[in-house]
Design a protein around this motif. Structure first.
Motif, mmCIF file in Angstrom:
data_model
loop_
_atom_site.group_PDB
_atom_site.id
_atom_site.type_symbol
_atom_site.label_atom_id
_atom_site.label_comp_id
_atom_site.label_asym_id
_atom_site.label_seq_id
_atom_site.Cartn_x
_atom_site.Cartn_y
_atom_site.Cartn_z
ATOM 1 N N GLN A 90 11.172 48.212 -3.829
ATOM 2 C CA GLN A 90 11.047 49.645 -2.883
ATOM 3 C C GLN A 90 9.858 49.325 -1.692
ATOM 4 O O GLN A 90 9.092 48.661 -1.923
ATOM 5 N N ARG A 108 13.892 60.414 4.366
ATOM 6 C CA ARG A 108 14.493 59.136 4.426
ATOM 7 C C ARG A 108 13.981 58.289 5.741
ATOM 8 O O ARG A 108 14.428 58.943 6.589
ATOM 9 N N PHE A 167 4.172 59.570 2.648
ATOM 10 C CA PHE A 167 5.036 58.180 2.477
ATOM 11 C C PHE A 167 6.369 58.523 2.217
ATOM 12 O O PHE A 167 6.985 59.411 1.467
ATOM 13 N N CYS A 168 7.112 57.743 3.043
ATOM 14 C CA CYS A 168 8.759 57.891 3.042
ATOM 15 C C CYS A 168 9.401 56.654 2.836
ATOM 16 O O CYS A 168 9.135 55.757 3.306
ATOM 17 N N PRO A 169 10.017 56.724 1.782
ATOM 18 C CA PRO A 169 10.894 55.533 1.419
ATOM 19 C C PRO A 169 11.743 54.916 2.514
ATOM 20 O O PRO A 169 12.299 55.530 3.248
ATOM 21 N N SER A 209 4.373 54.643 5.873
ATOM 22 C CA SER A 209 3.581 55.961 6.067
ATOM 23 C C SER A 209 3.623 56.545 7.358
ATOM 24 O O SER A 209 3.702 56.003 8.419
ATOM 25 N N LEU A 223 7.707 51.719 1.249
ATOM 26 C CA LEU A 223 7.638 52.916 1.755
ATOM 27 C C LEU A 223 7.046 52.630 3.031
ATOM 28 O O LEU A 223 6.207 51.885 3.442
#
Lengths: 155, 751
Positions: free
Chosen positions: B640, B684, B649-651, B644, B642
């Motif tokens: 994964q 996302r 934090f967004c995947p 920022s 992420l």
């Protein structure tokens, strides 16, 4: 109409014969809508390997099936010399990528021999019979079996 | 135009009229008392009747006629459209729709149901309203309808004051309420018997109304040698004490009234001799009602005195043309009134419309789609070959572009229709299921003017019907259980439609018990769907109901459990390119959310490149776009990553990877991140390689010739004539959460 009329008088039907690799196949001409040259297709995610993608057929999205790959042979590497047979299967249209269209045959039903007793169930499922014409062997194809229908019913 | 075409048009109109009828009745049900609403309802039934008459559809005509008669009572304020009345009327509207469908498609109709409703309607028209008799009439007669209604109060309530007058005669309280007494003289003519009626049966029916004593008058019987067996010689004197109205008495003789002499007179309990006096008793009371309308009071008195039906009708005719009992002899005033109403409606609103064959519109839409693509191709080649930009060509192109877009918008608007008709159909389903299950249900609809393509609307009805049935049958508890749980006895089913992210989202919520997870779990274990010790989240358990052959009903009821389960609903929604989600809270109910594409619509999209492929991302889904910097990318666990964004934090989701266009994840720093918001609310960052620009694209169906592809909403055709795929953002986001985006292709493995 004219085909039907002709069928009535001659007791035969017309088939379009084409080449895939070194083999010859044919389909009922009534199912064929047009024959066009190869244009690059847009690949589809998660598509089976024999689905090359989709092309634009005058505004409609037409999936292209690599018939060679579909029949379990070597996958085609399409060039401008390849041909797409646009065929209608029930309410859907599908483009079959073949090497070349050879001729139009008029055959009587009794000229179509049953599919030889071969081992592969898979080949049996799309072959409707074989024709012996001037020393050539032409396999009559069941279009519905070629096109992946089941998944659409399941989806 | 041949007969069939005309008939087809009639049925099309019927559909509109039926929709009008239902929506009008529902409005009335919600407390709307606008006379125009009543008129619209009346007109709808009347037009159906008229058309059906022209085509000789007798069943339809006769039902519509009875319905119309009752509606006319409402229209002329003789019948209060309260809940009970409207319940009958809504059911009648359903039957009318059934009859219309049967007439068109040759199906059959539930005869018993329509006969039953005809009876109920007639009863209403005759003023046998359960509520109307005891307490209501006096205030109603006096208050809301003072001037215009002359005859009706007399007709409907004439017998009512008698009950009051009894106070003077008898101290007997119960009799005061129950016992209106009639002296009936029934003298059959020979025609009565000739038509197959039997006096005995009529008398038996009469006896069911209350206490009855019969005296047979045999005086007319001739000596045996002069007797003609086909003649009628007997007559009966009947004293009947009943709590039903005079109309109930009359309705017994309904089919015989022209073939007999019938005198129905009021009498008190047993005091037959006083009957001459008694009818006069109510007069003072009645006069207070009638004072304002002096016209015809003489006739009314006479009417009260004689109680003769014919006299009543003719008196009513002369007294006021408000009283038009839809008796066919009395057409002209009805016509006039209707014309006035129609004129009023025409003045108030009504944009003129035309009816167009859907195929023609489809053809037009396809052609315009082609035009748009060709225009784009032209633009592109002009730009490519541009030699110092001859401005006239560029200007012409720009204008062409604008025109094309306008044409496209207008053409698309032709097919777009509000979901209202489907929602309206659902109210019928709710009524029927509520009736069958003995539950009390209120259907609340919201956003019914949300427009969506006709093709979607057509396919929406079936899954919705099924889900509504489920909601009422399984979702809602019985009134007793609801009360025990501290809820109101009446359950609420809420149906909402709204646009979101270029899709239509339809939500069906009930305030029932919610999904019984224990039961679902157990059933899944029984059916070998899950292992007995499987550890499932609540959502996972809820989603089990979408499995084939899964039904939570204990027993197979009439309504559900016919082997058609939520799996079928899910499949039909998927076939439409939609998705369905469920969320359920124990004790508070369940919400089903369907998200469907607006097929054939135009879409504003961001054209992007992913792994050398051109994709279109619906603009509505994109919150912002950004160029990730290496410092903003953080690894999270094994695979994964992420990003920022302003300290949250967004995947990151690599679109190329998730669609299987490439084997390894691309380097985020080399691409562009599209921050998207999905239906579930989560954000996302979708990674694409490059942004080409924004464009309006024509949505082309993939399903027409191919199949639904997970992660792909539809296709479009770009300026160069190639097909580009439109991303299904929600599905991509869901896939990034770990849900599978695997194609459901059985043959993929076989081939």
């Amino acid at each position: 109409m004219t085909y039907a009329a002709k069928n009535l008088t001659t007791g035969g039907r017309e088939l379009i014969a084409f080449r895939v690799g070194d083999q010859e196949f044919c389909v009922n001409i009534m199912a064929v809508r047009e024959i066009r040259g190869w244009t690059p297709a847009t690949p589809m995610p998660h598509a089976p390997s024999y689905v090359l993608g989709v092309i634009n057929l005058r505004g409609a999205v037409l999936p292209i099936v690599d018939l060679s790959a579909r029949l379990g042979m070597k996958a085609a590497e399409p060039t401008v010399r390849h041909v797409i047979i646009v065929a209608q299967v029930k309410s859907q249209m599908v483009g079959l990528l073949v090497d070349a269209v050879s001729d139009i045959l008029t055959v009587r039903d009794d000229e179509i021999q049953p599919t030889p007793d071969i081992s592969s169930e898979f080949e049996k499922s799309f072959a409707r019979g074989v024709l012996a014409i001037e020393g050539r062997m032409i396999c009559l194809i069941e279009l519905e079996a070629v096109f992946p229908r089941e998944e659409r019913e399941a989806a | 135009m041949d007969m069939n075409e005309i008939k087809e048009i009639f049925f099309q109109e019927c559909e509109e009229q039926l929709a009008e009828l239902e929506s009008g009745l529902l409005k009335l049900n919600d407390g709307d008392r606008d006379p125009e609403t009543v008129n619209a309802v009346f007109r709808a039934v009347h037009s159906i009747k008229g058309g059906a008459g022209a085509f000789g559809l007798d069943d339809l005509v006769s039902f519509a006629h009875v319905f119309e008669t009752t509606l006319d009572c409402v229209r002329s304020n003789r019948l209060e459209p309260n809940q009970d009345v409207l319940k009958v009327m809504l059911k009648s509207a359903d039957v009318l729709a059934d009859l219309t469908n049967a007439a068109r498609d040759g199906g059959s109709v539930d005869q018993a149901r329509s006969r039953q409703l005809i009876k109920e309607l007639e009863a209403l028209a005759n003023g046998e309203l359960p509520q109307a008799s005891p307490a209501e009439p006096a205030p109603r007669g006096a208050a809301p309808t003072p001037a215009p209604v002359v005859a009706p109060p007399v007709n409907e309530e004439g017998f009512q004051p008698v009950a009051f007058s009894f106070e003077d005669f008898e101290a007997d309280e119960p009799a005061l309420i129950e016992g209106t007494c009639y002296e009936i003289v029934f003298r059959p003519k020979s025609e009565l018997y000739a038509k197959g009626n039997d006096a005995t049966l009529l008398l038996r029916d009469l006896s069911r109304l209350g206490e009855m004593s019969i005296h047979c008058d045999t005086d007319g019987l001739p000596p045996l040698d002069r007797m003609n067996p086909e003649e009628a010689y007997f007559s009966w004197k009947i004293s009947l004490k009943t709590d039903k109205g005079e109309d109930a008495v009359r309705s017994v003789f309904e089919f015989a009234e022209w073939d007999c002499d019938l005198d129905i007179a009021l009498a008190c309990g047993g005091a037959v001799d006083a009957s001459e006096e008694l009818p006069m008793q109510p007069v003072p009371f009645d006069l207070s009602l009638l004072d304002e309308a002096a016209a015809g009071s003489a006739e009314e008195e006479e009417q009260i005195a004689t109680r003769d039906r014919d006299a009543a009708v003719s008196a009513a005719e002369t007294a006021s043309n408000v009283l038009q009992m839809a008796q066919s002899s009395n057409r002209a005033p009805v016509e006039a009134q209707r014309n006035a109403a129609a004129a009023q409606q025409a003045a108030s609103a009504a944009t003129p419309t035309i009816r167009v064959d859907l195929d023609r519109v489809d053809r037009l839409i396809n052609l315009v789609g082609e035009l748009v693509i060709n225009q784009a191709m032209l633009s592109q080649s002009v730009i490519e070959n541009d030699t110092n930009g001859t401005s006239s060509i560029n200007m012409g192109l720009e204008e062409l572009q604008q025109l094309t877009r306008e044409i496209q918008d207008s053409v698309m608007a032709i097919r777009a229709q509000p979901v209202k008709p489907v929602f309206q159909r659902m109210s019928r389903i709710v009524r029927e299921i509520a009736d069958m299950t003995g539950k009390s249900v209120r259907l609340v609809t919201e956003g019914e003017n949300t427009e969506v393509d006709k093709t979607v609307i057509d396919k929406l009805a079936e899954p919705l019907t099924h889900m509504i049935r489920n909601a009422v049958d399984h979702g809602l508890e019985t009134p007793e259980k609801r009360l025990a749980a501290g809820k109101s006895a009446e359950g609420t089913v809420r149906l909402t439609a709204k646009h979101r992210s270029g899709r239509i989202v339809i939500e069906l919520a009930d305030d029932g018990a919610g999904i019984n997870r224990e039961k679902v779990r157990q059933k899944a274990i029984d059916n070998d769907l899950i292992a007995a010790d499987a550890n499932l989240s609540d959502e996972e358990i809820d989603n089990l109901i979408f499995h084939a052959g899964f039904s939570t009903a204990d027993k197979i009821s009439d309504i559900s459990g016919r082997g058609v389960g939520m799996d079928v609903v899910k499949r039909s929604i998927q076939a439409l390119g939609g998705r369905i989600n469920i969320s359920s809270k124990p004790g508070q109910g369940s919400v089903f959310t369907m998200s469907l594409p607006l097929t054939l619509a135009v879409l504003d999209g961001m054209v992007v490149t992913v792994a050398n492929q051109t994709l279109v991302v619906p603009l509505t889904a994109i919150v912002e776009t950004l160029q990730p910097e290496a410092s903003a990318i953080h690894s999270f666990g094994a695979s994964q990553r992420l990003i920022s964004i302003r300290n949250s934090f967004c995947p990151l989701v690599d679109v190329g990877r998730i669609l299987n266009f490439r084997a390894t994840q691309a380097n985020p720093v080399e691409g562009v991140a599209l921050l998207v918001e999905s239906e579930g609310g989560g954000q996302r960052a979708l990674m694409v390689d490059a942004i080409q620009g924004q464009r309006q694209v024509v949505i082309k169906s993939l399903e027409a010739n191919y199949t639904h592809v997970p992660g792909i909403a539809a296709a479009t055709i770009l300026g160069d004539g190639r097909v580009a795929l439109i991303l299904d953002v929600d599905a991509i986001v869901a896939a990034s959460r770990g849900q599978s985006l695997k194609p459901e292709m059985s043959l993929a493995a076989a081939g």
